[in-house]
Design a protein around this motif. Sequence first.
Motif, mmCIF file in Angstrom:
data_model
loop_
_atom_site.group_PDB
_atom_site.id
_atom_site.type_symbol
_atom_site.label_atom_id
_atom_site.label_comp_id
_atom_site.label_asym_id
_atom_site.label_seq_id
_atom_site.Cartn_x
_atom_site.Cartn_y
_atom_site.Cartn_z
ATOM 1 N N TRP A 1 45.579 33.170 64.631
ATOM 2 C CA TRP A 1 45.102 34.289 63.826
ATOM 3 C C TRP A 1 45.358 35.587 64.573
ATOM 4 C CZ3 TRP A 1 43.663 33.616 58.927
ATOM 5 C CH2 TRP A 1 43.318 32.311 58.528
ATOM 6 N N PHE A 2 45.887 36.566 63.870
ATOM 7 C CA PHE A 2 46.211 37.865 64.438
ATOM 8 C C PHE A 2 45.449 38.957 63.693
ATOM 9 C CE2 PHE A 2 49.747 35.110 65.349
ATOM 10 C CZ PHE A 2 50.250 35.528 66.571
ATOM 11 N N GLU A 3 45.418 40.137 64.279
ATOM 12 C CA GLU A 3 44.877 41.334 63.630
ATOM 13 C C GLU A 3 43.457 41.121 63.103
ATOM 14 O OE1 GLU A 3 46.589 44.349 63.637
ATOM 15 O OE2 GLU A 3 47.863 43.169 64.963
ATOM 16 N N GLY A 4 42.567 40.634 63.944
ATOM 17 C CA GLY A 4 41.179 40.454 63.537
ATOM 18 C C GLY A 4 41.004 39.393 62.464
ATOM 19 N N GLY A 5 41.929 38.465 62.360
ATOM 20 C CA GLY A 5 41.829 37.390 61.385
ATOM 21 C C GLY A 5 42.512 37.668 60.067
ATOM 22 N N ASN A 6 43.235 38.771 59.957
ATOM 23 C CA ASN A 6 43.902 39.120 58.700
ATOM 24 C C ASN A 6 45.322 38.578 58.591
ATOM 25 O OD1 ASN A 6 41.707 40.670 57.697
ATOM 26 N ND2 ASN A 6 42.275 42.251 59.142
ATOM 27 N N ARG B 1 40.752 44.398 53.287
ATOM 28 C CA ARG B 1 39.727 45.030 52.451
ATOM 29 C C ARG B 1 39.270 44.136 51.311
ATOM 30 N NH1 ARG B 1 43.615 49.547 51.083
ATOM 31 N NH2 ARG B 1 44.832 47.678 51.242
ATOM 32 N N ASP B 2 39.917 43.001 51.127
ATOM 33 C CA ASP B 2 39.607 42.103 50.010
ATOM 34 C C ASP B 2 38.896 40.861 50.547
ATOM 35 O OD1 ASP B 2 39.512 40.380 47.859
ATOM 36 O OD2 ASP B 2 41.640 40.530 47.377
ATOM 37 N N PRO B 3 37.605 40.687 50.234
ATOM 38 C CA PRO B 3 36.873 39.520 50.751
ATOM 39 C C PRO B 3 37.416 38.180 50.242
ATOM 40 C CG PRO B 3 35.522 40.752 49.193
ATOM 41 C CD PRO B 3 36.771 41.548 49.416
ATOM 42 N N LYS B 4 38.188 38.198 49.167
ATOM 43 C CA LYS B 4 38.785 36.965 48.654
ATOM 44 C C LYS B 4 40.101 36.655 49.343
ATOM 45 C CE LYS B 4 36.586 37.334 44.197
ATOM 46 N NZ LYS B 4 36.733 37.430 42.766
ATOM 47 N N GLY B 5 40.566 37.551 50.205
ATOM 48 C CA GLY B 5 41.776 37.297 50.983
ATOM 49 C C GLY B 5 43.060 37.359 50.201
ATOM 50 N N ALA B 6 43.254 38.422 49.423
ATOM 51 C CA ALA B 6 44.507 38.572 48.671
ATOM 52 C C ALA B 6 45.683 38.625 49.636
ATOM 53 C CB ALA B 6 44.457 39.839 47.825
ATOM 54 N N LEU B 7 46.736 37.928 49.305
ATOM 55 C CA LEU B 7 47.922 37.847 50.147
ATOM 56 C C LEU B 7 48.791 39.086 49.951
ATOM 57 C CD1 LEU B 7 49.197 35.790 52.107
ATOM 58 C CD2 LEU B 7 50.477 34.894 50.172
ATOM 59 N N LEU B 8 49.095 39.792 51.059
ATOM 60 C CA LEU B 8 49.931 40.985 51.006
ATOM 61 C C LEU B 8 51.385 40.689 51.358
ATOM 62 C CD1 LEU B 8 47.627 43.585 52.796
ATOM 63 C CD2 LEU B 8 47.978 43.287 50.338
#
Length: 142
Positions: free
Chosen positions: A36-41, A123-130
């Motif tokens: 996991w990178f970037e604080g888990g994002n 910013r999305d608690p549902k974890g939208a994939l960017l």
Amino acid sequence: MTLGYGDPARLEKLKTELMTWELYQVTIDKYHVMLWFEGGNCLLNVSYRFEFVGKAEDQDYVYDVQASGNRKLLTVEPILRQRIKSVSAPDDRRLVLEFDGGSLIIHDSPKMRSAWFYRYDPRDPKGALLWSEDDEEGEDDL
């Protein structure tokens, strides 16, 4: 057949995205090592094997995710909280992520989905994939 890292367009896509990702934590389950990178994002999920080489070459090992047994070694402290400094592919089956503290070498199997990369919206608690870069399914996938 899985994708490998020999395609220049795929390697450039990975370089563009992965440069500066900071390793946040490592989790393990039966079939994956999740980096996991970037604080888990951001996630690099490895399901085949990787190699770690410490900067001082005092550590050098291969972690085979699919190998049986309970005596596996996993030591990544030298690269925790460090950013990826460079991304390269010495051949079509290995991707090298270089950190100040060492190198993480992701091995790609020609017969199974070996690794995939995801960036989630923080910013999305549902974890939208960017952003994502997936390997293809292989004949030996579970």
